[in-house]
Each structure stands twice: as structure tokens, then as C-alpha cells.
Design an enzyme around this catalytic site. Structure first.
Site, short mmCIF file in Angstrom:
data_model
loop_
_atom_site.label_atom_id
_atom_site.label_comp_id
_atom_site.label_asym_id
_atom_site.label_seq_id
_atom_site.Cartn_x
_atom_site.Cartn_y
_atom_site.Cartn_z
N LYS A 20 24.12 -32.49 10.03
CA LYS A 20 23.14 -32.56 10.85
C LYS A 20 22.39 -30.98 11.02
O LYS A 20 23.00 -30.03 10.73
CB LYS A 20 23.22 -33.31 12.19
CG LYS A 20 23.50 -34.60 12.14
CD LYS A 20 23.90 -35.18 13.51
CE LYS A 20 24.01 -36.79 13.42
NZ LYS A 20 24.42 -37.27 14.88
N TYR A 60 17.40 -44.19 12.16
CA TYR A 60 18.10 -44.65 13.69
C TYR A 60 17.19 -45.80 14.03
O TYR A 60 17.11 -45.84 15.46
CB TYR A 60 17.98 -43.46 14.25
CG TYR A 60 18.79 -42.30 14.02
CD1 TYR A 60 20.37 -42.72 14.11
CD2 TYR A 60 18.47 -41.16 13.63
CE1 TYR A 60 21.22 -41.66 13.98
CE2 TYR A 60 19.52 -40.16 13.54
CZ TYR A 60 20.96 -40.42 13.61
OH TYR A 60 21.89 -39.61 13.38
N ASN A 123 26.21 -32.96 17.56
CA ASN A 123 27.43 -33.40 17.00
C ASN A 123 27.75 -33.37 15.57
O ASN A 123 28.52 -33.77 15.08
CB ASN A 123 27.94 -34.76 17.58
CG ASN A 123 27.00 -35.86 17.10
OD1 ASN A 123 25.95 -35.47 16.43
ND2 ASN A 123 27.29 -37.05 17.73
N HIS A 126 26.88 -36.98 10.71
CA HIS A 126 26.55 -38.49 10.51
C HIS A 126 27.38 -39.30 9.51
O HIS A 126 27.61 -38.37 8.51
CB HIS A 126 25.24 -38.67 10.29
CG HIS A 126 24.95 -40.14 10.18
ND1 HIS A 126 24.85 -41.28 10.97
CD2 HIS A 126 24.78 -40.99 8.99
CE1 HIS A 126 24.59 -42.28 10.49
NE2 HIS A 126 24.88 -41.94 9.08
N GLU A 137 21.63 -47.13 4.18
CA GLU A 137 21.42 -45.75 4.59
C GLU A 137 21.39 -44.85 3.01
O GLU A 137 20.49 -44.02 2.76
CB GLU A 137 22.57 -45.03 5.19
CG GLU A 137 22.32 -45.54 6.70
CD GLU A 137 23.24 -44.97 7.51
OE1 GLU A 137 23.09 -45.38 9.05
OE2 GLU A 137 24.18 -44.38 7.33
#
Ligand code: UDP
Ligand code: MG
Length: 161
Positions: A20, A60, A123, A126, A137
Site C-alpha cells: 500500500k 474495496y 497497515n 493487502h 482481484e
């Protein structure tokens, strides 16, 4: 080649992993790739992209109703991300274990989030959470032509083939 690797069920399972924006900014790309390589998974797709809000909202879309959704999209579109496809036996579930709990405060040491992150809103990584989601995805982030089928010389060391 497909026949050759057909000896072990699920050997060609694939998952989507993304570093990310915070992970890219913090220069964790190499560290994260290294963990997947060392584990023995095979890289079949990799690119640095500035994600569009359209792709992120698709990625998402299950979280649209969550209170953190707009902050999540803001964060995820704040800079480049590295998307990759990793392949191997049980790669979806093993990757989730390697990534650790969504909340880094609960993530075990030894996991990416448990070693490298402190807060749920940043965080770093992913990973797809099921085989079905991984398929979706991967096709969202990659064109088929961007995925490379190749014979890794480590395959026979990592598997009983
Ligand atoms: N997230 C957040 N606050 C929360 C829950 C999730 O900011 O309370 C963000 C976080 O970046 C997380 C992402 O939303 O990684 C997707 O949430 P999900 O529950 O799918 O967690 P993941 O699959 O990434 O562990
Ligand atoms: Mg998720």
C-alpha cells in the site's frame, strides 16, 4: 508444463498482494517481496501503479458501507502502490498468515503487519482473503498478458514433483 506441475493439487493457486502507499513510501517493497520469495512462492506479475479511485472502489466494494471507507480510499489513492501476483500451494491462506491481523496491534510478530506496522489505518499490505476473491482481484489489477507463466528452477525443491 501444466502436466508437469499437475502432481500437487493447488500448486498453481494465485493471490493478489499489494504494498500500500505507506509501504511504498516507507521503502518496504523489497522487504515484502523478499518474504514471499524466501517462503518459496513464485512471482508471476508485478507493477508499480498510481491506483485510480474507480479501481479502488471496485477493489474495496464490499467495504462501501464501513465508516472508514472514504478514509481508506483517500489513503489508498494517496500515492503509488505495488501490486503483485504470487503463485504456489495454498498461497491465498498462507499469504494471509504472513500478512497478519488487519489491526497491526493484534498482528503477531513474524507477520508483515506485526513486524512493520503500528496502526490499522496504515497497515502497509493487502492480500486476497479467499481463492474466489483472489481471482477477481487479479483480473481487476492485471491484464492476462501481464501475468507470466514460467518454470522456476526452485519448483522441484519446494514441491514433491
Ligand atoms: N481498515 C481501516 N480501519 C478498520 C478496518 C479496516 O482503516 O477499522 C482498512 C485497512 O487498511 C484494511 C482495509 O481497510 O487493510 C481493508 O479491510 P479488511 O477488513 O478487508 O482487512 P484486510 O483484509 O486488509 O486485513
Ligand atoms: Mg480484506
Amino acid at each position: 508444463f501444466r502436466l508437469h506441475s499437475a502432481g500437487i493439487a493447488g500448486i498453481r493457486e494465485q493471490t493478489l498482494v499489494a504494498v500500500k502507499p505507506d509501504g511504498v513510501q516507507r521503502q518496504l517493497v523489497g522487504e515484502i517481496i523478499q518474504r514471499f520469495e524466501k517462503r518459496g512462492f513464485q512471482l508471476v506479475g508485478l507493477k508499480l501503479v498510481q491506483p485510480s479511485r474507480d479501481v479502488l472502489s471496485e477493489h474495496y466494494h464490499d467495504l462501501q458501507k464501513k465508516p472508514f471507507y472514504s478514509a481508506l480510499i483517500q489513503y489508498m489513492s494517496s500515492g503509488p502502490i505495488v501490486v503483485m501476483v504470487w503463485e504456489g500451494c495454498d498461497v491465498v491462506s498462507v499469504s494471509r498468515m504472513m500478512v497478519g491481523d488487519t489491526n497491526p496491534a493484534a498482528a503477531r510478530p513474524g507477520t508483515v503487519r506485526g513486524d512493520l506496522c503500528v496502526h490499522i489505518s496504515r497497515n502497509a499490505i493487502h492480500a486476497s482473503d479467499s481463492v474466489a476473491v483472489a481471482k477477481k482481484e487479479i483480473s481487476l489489477w492485471f491484464h492476462g498478458s501481464e501475468l507470466v507463466e514460467w518454470e522456476s528452477c526452485t519448483r522441484k525443491n519446494n514441491y514433491n514433483v
